[in-house]
Design a protein around this motif. Sequence first.
Motif, short mmCIF file in Angstrom:
data_model
loop_
_atom_site.label_atom_id
_atom_site.label_comp_id
_atom_site.label_asym_id
_atom_site.label_seq_id
_atom_site.Cartn_x
_atom_site.Cartn_y
_atom_site.Cartn_z
N ILE A 161 0.84 -1.21 0.00
CA ILE A 161 0.00 0.00 0.00
C ILE A 161 0.87 1.25 0.00
O ILE A 161 0.59 2.21 -0.73
CB ILE A 161 -0.97 0.01 1.20
CG1 ILE A 161 -2.01 -1.08 0.99
CG2 ILE A 161 -1.62 1.38 1.39
CD1 ILE A 161 -3.20 -1.01 1.90
N LEU A 162 1.92 1.22 0.79
CA LEU A 162 2.86 2.35 0.81
C LEU A 162 3.46 2.59 -0.57
O LEU A 162 3.59 3.73 -1.02
CB LEU A 162 3.98 2.09 1.81
CG LEU A 162 3.79 2.60 3.24
CD1 LEU A 162 4.96 2.18 4.11
CD2 LEU A 162 3.63 4.12 3.25
N GLU A 163 3.82 1.50 -1.25
CA GLU A 163 4.40 1.62 -2.60
C GLU A 163 3.39 2.24 -3.56
O GLU A 163 3.74 3.13 -4.36
CB GLU A 163 4.83 0.25 -3.13
CG GLU A 163 6.09 -0.30 -2.45
CD GLU A 163 6.27 -1.80 -2.66
OE1 GLU A 163 7.03 -2.41 -1.89
OE2 GLU A 163 5.63 -2.36 -3.59
N LEU A 164 2.15 1.77 -3.51
CA LEU A 164 1.10 2.32 -4.38
C LEU A 164 0.89 3.80 -4.07
O LEU A 164 0.70 4.61 -4.98
CB LEU A 164 -0.21 1.55 -4.19
CG LEU A 164 -0.25 0.12 -4.71
CD1 LEU A 164 -1.56 -0.55 -4.30
CD2 LEU A 164 -0.08 0.08 -6.22
N ALA A 165 0.90 4.14 -2.79
CA ALA A 165 0.72 5.54 -2.38
C ALA A 165 1.87 6.39 -2.93
O ALA A 165 1.64 7.48 -3.46
CB ALA A 165 0.66 5.64 -0.86
N GLN A 166 3.08 5.88 -2.84
CA GLN A 166 4.24 6.60 -3.37
C GLN A 166 4.10 6.86 -4.86
O GLN A 166 4.34 7.98 -5.32
CB GLN A 166 5.53 5.81 -3.10
CG GLN A 166 6.06 5.90 -1.68
CD GLN A 166 6.71 7.25 -1.36
OE1 GLN A 166 7.06 8.01 -2.24
NE2 GLN A 166 6.82 7.56 -0.07
N THR A 167 3.70 5.84 -5.61
CA THR A 167 3.64 6.00 -7.07
C THR A 167 2.42 6.85 -7.49
O THR A 167 2.40 7.36 -8.61
CB THR A 167 3.61 4.66 -7.81
OG1 THR A 167 2.57 3.85 -7.24
CG2 THR A 167 4.91 3.92 -7.71
N SER A 168 1.44 7.02 -6.60
CA SER A 168 0.27 7.82 -6.96
C SER A 168 0.57 9.33 -6.90
O SER A 168 -0.17 10.14 -7.46
CB SER A 168 -0.91 7.50 -6.03
OG SER A 168 -0.75 8.12 -4.77
#
Length: 169
Positions: A161-168
């Motif tokens: 989730i953190l990774e997805l948040a970063q890429t968003s």
Amino acid sequence: YCGMVAIVGRPNVGKSTLLNKLLGQKVSITSKKPQTTRHRIMGIHSDGPKQIVFIDTPGLHIEEKRAINRLMNRAAASSLADVSMVIFVVDGMTWTADDEMVLQKIKHRNDDRKIVLAINKVDNIKDKEALFPYLSELGKKFDFDDILPISANKGTNVQRILELAQTSL
Ligand code: GDP
Ligand code: MG
């Protein structure tokens, strides 16, 4: 550079637990009793390449018959205005009318914000096969950008989730 990510869902699905896990500390009160969080709680994640402000957003499920509820709802909805990603948290065991109401509130926004479905409490689910019918039903209701089974308690997929948040951002 930084950005904001909202955590939404009906009471008791684990939003505050997820916020705490994402931040690695207890900033939001969690409870078995629904509606422990009555206002927005924000926390800053600064360990990644970009800073992310996570917003724990209660109140999106509230019916709008009364003026005070419309007001609370508008406050909740306005916190979605500037986010790059919405984490829609549901309980892997149960789908309710309140979940449906939250989904209606977030899905009508036609912009490029990502909506990620986080199916929480999968540590509770003994028979993982039971998740598949649930997943395909939800997939029919809305075209989510990502679907993740998570455990906010145990930390399963929280890094993802953190990774997805970063890429968003
Ligand atoms: P909120 O109302 O959406 O903020 O939900 P809370 O974070 O306060 O959590 C509600 C209840 O669900 C609490 O008793 C939590 O301990 C529990 N809970 C949250 N995440 C998980 C999880 O991943 N697994 C299990 N088994 N329980 C969880
Ligand atoms: Mg909460």
